[in-house]
Scaffold this active site. Structure first.
Site, mmCIF file in Angstrom:
data_model
loop_
_atom_site.group_PDB
_atom_site.id
_atom_site.type_symbol
_atom_site.label_atom_id
_atom_site.label_comp_id
_atom_site.label_asym_id
_atom_site.label_seq_id
_atom_site.Cartn_x
_atom_site.Cartn_y
_atom_site.Cartn_z
ATOM 1 N N CYS A 1 0.798 -1.226 0.000
ATOM 2 C CA CYS A 1 0.000 0.000 0.000
ATOM 3 C C CYS A 1 0.829 1.274 0.000
ATOM 4 O O CYS A 1 0.277 2.365 -0.091
ATOM 5 C CB CYS A 1 -0.972 0.001 1.191
ATOM 6 S SG CYS A 1 -2.258 -1.246 1.024
ATOM 7 N N HIS B 1 -12.527 11.167 -6.887
ATOM 8 C CA HIS B 1 -11.577 11.253 -7.991
ATOM 9 C C HIS B 1 -10.399 12.177 -7.658
ATOM 10 O O HIS B 1 -9.945 12.956 -8.503
ATOM 11 C CB HIS B 1 -12.268 11.654 -9.293
ATOM 12 C CG HIS B 1 -13.071 10.533 -9.860
ATOM 13 N ND1 HIS B 1 -14.327 10.220 -9.378
ATOM 14 C CD2 HIS B 1 -12.796 9.624 -10.823
ATOM 15 C CE1 HIS B 1 -14.796 9.180 -10.047
ATOM 16 N NE2 HIS B 1 -13.889 8.792 -10.919
ATOM 17 N N GLU C 1 -12.559 0.695 2.834
ATOM 18 C CA GLU C 1 -11.712 0.671 1.640
ATOM 19 C C GLU C 1 -12.125 -0.448 0.698
ATOM 20 O O GLU C 1 -11.999 -0.317 -0.514
ATOM 21 C CB GLU C 1 -10.244 0.465 2.035
ATOM 22 C CG GLU C 1 -9.617 1.677 2.642
ATOM 23 C CD GLU C 1 -8.121 1.529 2.812
ATOM 24 O OE1 GLU C 1 -7.486 2.553 3.095
ATOM 25 O OE2 GLU C 1 -7.563 0.422 2.665
#
Length: 118
Positions: free
Chosen positions: A22, A66, A107
């Site tokens: 990650c 976004h 997530e």
């Protein structure tokens, strides 16, 4: 009584202070759950869902959707995103009959955090 509203947004991040996959740039379709605690008012509601949606969209979704979250939160773990969301909303989601109770950030469908202020 608890009132719940769910939202989704897509964003990218990387965990710069983390050792593992990650730490590389990647993205998620996050699920955000906002929970208010309160009692129905004279109209029989805790808060109008449309009003709640408008506040969360303006304060959170329009900012994070976004986006590259690292530009907003330096170490954008689910935990830190939940704290950031709480801090942005806590003052706006409070009235005589309700207050912000909980923020959930998911997530993935099976990995998330719950934050209740503090």
């Amino acid at each position: 009584m608890l009132l719940i509203k769910k939202f989704k947004f897509d964003a990218a991040h990387n965990l710069v202070s983390y050792k593992g996959k990650c730490e590389r740039l990647h993205g998620h379709t996050y699920e955000l759950v906002i929970v208010l605690e309160g009692e129905p008012d004279e109209e029989g509601i805790i808060m109008d869902f449309v009003e709640l949606k408008d506040i969360v969209k303006k304060e959170i979704i329009d900012v994070l959707d976004h986006s590259y979250i690292n530009d907003i939160i330096s170490q954008p773990t689910a935990e830190n995103i939940a704290i950031w969301v709480w801090n942005k909303l806590e003052g706006k989601l409070r009235s005589k009959n309700f207050s912000l109770y909980e923020v959930q950030i998911w997530e993935t469908s099976d990995s998330g955090v719950i934050y209740r202020g503090g």
